[in-house]
Design an enzyme around this catalytic site. Sequence first.
Site, PDB file in Angstrom:
ATOM      1  CD  GLU A 142      42.836 -91.393  14.975  1.00  0.00           C
ATOM      2  OE1 GLU A 142      44.017 -91.165  14.535  1.00  0.00           O
ATOM      3  OE2 GLU A 142      42.349 -90.421  15.463  1.00  0.00           O
ATOM      4  CE  LYS A 185      45.615 -90.330  10.373  1.00  0.00           C
ATOM      5  NZ  LYS A 185      45.650 -89.599  11.722  1.00  0.00           N
ATOM      6  CB  CYS A 219      41.933 -88.558  12.809  1.00  0.00           C
ATOM      7  SG  CYS A 219      42.093 -86.905  14.064  1.00  0.00           S
TER       8      CYS A 219
END
Length: 560
Positions: A301, A361, A411
Amino acid sequence: MSVEVTASTRTRPRTPRLTTLRDCALAFASGGLLFASFPPRPLWFLAPFGVALLVLVLTRFGASDRGEENPNRKALRLRGAFGYGLLAGLGFLLPLLPWVGEYVGPGPWLALSGAEAVFFGLFGILTVILARLPLAPLWIACAWTLTEWLRSSVPFGGFPWGRLAFGQAEGWLLSLAGIGGAPLVSFAVALTGTGIAALAVALTRRLPTRDWLAAGAFTVVMPILAAVLWPFVPGMGSVDDAAGDRKVVVAAIQGSVPRLGLEFNAQRRAVLDNHVRETLALADDVRAGKQPQPDLVVWPENASDIDPLRNADAADAIDAASRAVGAPILVGAVLVNGDRTTTNSVIVWDADNGPQDRHDKKIIQPFGEYLPYRDFFRHFSSYADQAGNFVPGDGNGVVTAAGIPVGVATCYEVAFDRALTEAVRSGAELIAVPTNNATFGDTEMTYQQLAMSRLRAVEHGRVVVVAATSGVSAIIAPDGSVQESSSLFVPTTLVAEVPLRASTTLATRLGPIPEIVLCVGAALALAGAHGGRGGARRRGGIVGGGGGCCHTHTGAGGDT
């Protein structure tokens, strides 16, 4: 919970304050045991004892039937239960979450810990209500699942960090993730703990044999089930050609960052260059025969915080890396939208064709990637305006690179059950978890997150590739074992041949159903406790059969 008033108890000295202080200390210590069970410590077996200690403290509140008929006594009892649960939550979360304030001061850490500890207070109330039902250990464990679901859902989308399941990556109960995911593993820890509490009560109170046998059954049922399931958990070498499984070579790049903290993005080009440099070094090793030719390379990321779709220099650097290594790269990038919002994206980048596929995301972090009620919260912290302006994506979490369907959880997303369940149901045969932990410094956060990835590997029967900017990066087998891993803050490349799996686990197919069943079980038990407060309470108990919860002794001195 029956009450026995004896002559001896009437002569006991009045020590309610000391009793309360003792129980407060024990409640806080129960949270400390839960914390100690979490990575990087290999003390996962402490978690059931933490639950057991909290339940024993809470069930001391079993008042007499006369107290139950007194609304003031009942309200006092429930407030006390909430307070003890809150203390346990603080004992757990305060040492678990200091990484939240690593570079922004203690305010956000303390606020988050306090807010999440409220759910432990709710568990305290539920425990007291359920403690005198038949099969009480079962219903109390269901109540733990209910409160974990609540704090994973609200507010602002919830905060699942610290679920019991996430401390069990090294534990015996991990195999249960393949059946019911994280909710079942958490429930198993809680049920083992409530069973231990019931067994302690049965033995110390010298209750009938049937009571301690029932308590013992609650204590061992989930570990036995987990042991039975372990032979069926697939390992790294498990490939079913008939099911369409095959093996590929993947590489995870950890380029590291020039410096830690919130300002590391001030050197965004250096971060990108680090990952390009590490990928070019891998290409040299491939040509020298030191490493196998990868089919896919995974970057972390934020590996390119310079938008490569708008910045030609960044695109050229990524092109060069992909061309040199001879494989597509999953590039973690921050993309700027036309309305000046941003997306936290993973782009499939192929040197010959440029960007091919993309995951934006979907579950973004409040107070980090975006700030709810920005005008309000900026009054409390000078860091408020440093929160991002990210917007969530809406895909299914799957990208395709070199013909490989990859499920991506970026994440924070890995903490949420729904993210990877949707991806694997949509055809993902490999899981990638690109993450950026540089803003959390040298804390336990990265180890806590790695444990989540290990649980997800077992839950979905997939290899998980964790690529972190500053560590820990890892290749995780479908049985949750770490095949390769990196150190913190050291540029590293991990390369491994891994299986792609087309079959799905029962946990993937069931999705949220196990959690729903356990939460409904808690709700029905609460309804039963409210509707049958007379005889049911006298018959039941945390021991599980008949008898009382703790056979609390109440005397003139007030000692309980």
